[in-house]
Design a protein around this motif. Sequence first.
Motif, PDB file in Angstrom:
ATOM      1  N   ASP A 134      -4.481   8.934   4.177  1.00  0.00           N
ATOM      2  CA  ASP A 134      -5.421   7.827   4.385  1.00  0.00           C
ATOM      3  C   ASP A 134      -4.946   6.877   5.480  1.00  0.00           C
ATOM      4  OD1 ASP A 134      -6.985   8.867   2.406  1.00  0.00           O
ATOM      5  OD2 ASP A 134      -6.372   7.451   0.857  1.00  0.00           O
ATOM      6  N   GLY A 135      -3.775   7.161   6.064  1.00  0.00           N
ATOM      7  CA  GLY A 135      -3.255   6.297   7.113  1.00  0.00           C
ATOM      8  C   GLY A 135      -2.735   4.978   6.596  1.00  0.00           C
ATOM      9  N   VAL A 136      -2.503   4.884   5.280  1.00  0.00           N
ATOM     10  CA  VAL A 136      -2.073   3.628   4.668  1.00  0.00           C
ATOM     11  C   VAL A 136      -0.572   3.432   4.794  1.00  0.00           C
ATOM     12  CG1 VAL A 136      -1.941   2.343   2.494  1.00  0.00           C
ATOM     13  CG2 VAL A 136      -4.014   3.603   3.078  1.00  0.00           C
ATOM     14  N   GLY A 137       0.193   4.523   4.662  1.00  0.00           N
ATOM     15  CA  GLY A 137       1.629   4.341   4.614  1.00  0.00           C
ATOM     16  C   GLY A 137       2.427   5.475   5.209  1.00  0.00           C
ATOM     17  N   GLN A 138       3.715   5.230   5.300  1.00  0.00           N
ATOM     18  CA  GLN A 138       4.712   6.180   5.753  1.00  0.00           C
ATOM     19  C   GLN A 138       5.707   6.371   4.617  1.00  0.00           C
ATOM     20  OE1 GLN A 138       7.097   4.648   8.950  1.00  0.00           O
ATOM     21  NE2 GLN A 138       8.217   6.561   9.286  1.00  0.00           N
ATOM     22  N   VAL A 139       6.258   7.574   4.481  1.00  0.00           N
ATOM     23  CA  VAL A 139       7.143   7.899   3.363  1.00  0.00           C
ATOM     24  C   VAL A 139       8.503   8.370   3.873  1.00  0.00           C
ATOM     25  CG1 VAL A 139       7.527   9.430   1.386  1.00  0.00           C
ATOM     26  CG2 VAL A 139       5.239   8.509   1.813  1.00  0.00           C
ATOM     27  N   ILE A 140       9.560   7.808   3.303  1.00  0.00           N
ATOM     28  CA  ILE A 140      10.918   8.302   3.493  1.00  0.00           C
ATOM     29  C   ILE A 140      11.516   8.456   2.099  1.00  0.00           C
ATOM     30  CG2 ILE A 140      13.201   7.891   4.494  1.00  0.00           C
ATOM     31  CD1 ILE A 140      11.871   5.914   6.439  1.00  0.00           C
ATOM     32  N   LEU A 141      11.975   9.663   1.761  1.00  0.00           N
ATOM     33  CA  LEU A 141      12.567   9.839   0.442  1.00  0.00           C
ATOM     34  C   LEU A 141      13.798  10.721   0.506  1.00  0.00           C
ATOM     35  CD1 LEU A 141      11.941  12.788  -1.195  1.00  0.00           C
ATOM     36  CD2 LEU A 141       9.609  11.916  -1.018  1.00  0.00           C
ATOM     37  N   SER A 142      14.750  10.443  -0.382  1.00  0.00           N
ATOM     38  CA  SER A 142      15.923  11.295  -0.552  1.00  0.00           C
ATOM     39  C   SER A 142      15.785  11.995  -1.889  1.00  0.00           C
ATOM     40  CB  SER A 142      17.206  10.479  -0.502  1.00  0.00           C
ATOM     41  OG  SER A 142      17.349   9.681  -1.658  1.00  0.00           O
ATOM     42  N   THR A 143      16.247  13.245  -1.970  1.00  0.00           N
ATOM     43  CA  THR A 143      16.017  13.995  -3.191  1.00  0.00           C
ATOM     44  C   THR A 143      16.997  15.149  -3.349  1.00  0.00           C
ATOM     45  OG1 THR A 143      14.330  15.169  -4.486  1.00  0.00           O
ATOM     46  CG2 THR A 143      14.341  15.546  -2.114  1.00  0.00           C
ATOM     47  N   HIS A 144      17.198  15.558  -4.617  1.00  0.00           N
ATOM     48  CA  HIS A 144      17.889  16.800  -4.957  1.00  0.00           C
ATOM     49  C   HIS A 144      16.881  17.821  -5.482  1.00  0.00           C
ATOM     50  CE1 HIS A 144      21.919  15.156  -4.537  1.00  0.00           C
ATOM     51  NE2 HIS A 144      21.563  14.113  -5.262  1.00  0.00           N
TER      52      HIS A 144
END
Length: 249
Positions: A190-200
């Motif tokens: 939707d062009g609302v946000g950007q995501v940065i995530l760390s994960t296992h």
Amino acid sequence: MMGHVPRDRVRNQPVRRIEEYLDPDPMPRDEWPATLAPVRQLLDDGLELGPVTVLVGENGVGKSTLVEAVALAFGMAPEGGSTGSGHTTRPSESDLWQHIRLVRDFGAARSGFFLRAETMHGFFTYLEQNPNPKRPEPQFHERSHGESFLDFVIDRARWPGLWLLDEPESALSFSGCLALIALLQSIVEDGVGQVILSTHSPVLAAFPDATVLEVGEWGIRRSDWADLDLVRNQRAFLEAPERYLRHLE
């Protein structure tokens, strides 16, 4: 099947690039956390980010240190919360955030959220103790850990900005991880946000069209999902768990 995340749909990224901030001095490379190869590489070369960036790697290699530094540099609380949040209990963060600069797109949103599964209970308590009279919060403590985590994302999903998540799979089941991907993908599409995530989690690492960065003693390298150590190791375990478990005796 979930939809594609077109690059041209995500405009005005809150963080296009991370680079070293040289005023007044560079961060000493012989002091922690610059002694970690991924941190040193970030400071030396900078790091380009996409609409969705996923960091994977073993414990202690610097994933959470990098995510935490971005959160602080963006104006978020180190234990989770929105920009401008005052939530903190016991300071343990590094000073890396003081040595990086976040390059934004012109006109990008300056709001955002930082979610850490390990500190969610304290964050929800902070929200209860500091209510917004104009916008009552859902009763997150009345839900399970995973349900409250997803409820928070749903509640804030229409707010524009940067979404930072540090190992959210700690709160989520397999189906919960899939639900989180669907929620975050909707935010990006939707062009609302950007995501940065760390994960296992190999599930979260499979986020469609994400830039996947493997973090380790070598530094930071871009990788395909199928080539990640995380994926290969878990696939091998599921195929023959006895080969791994017999070494624990």
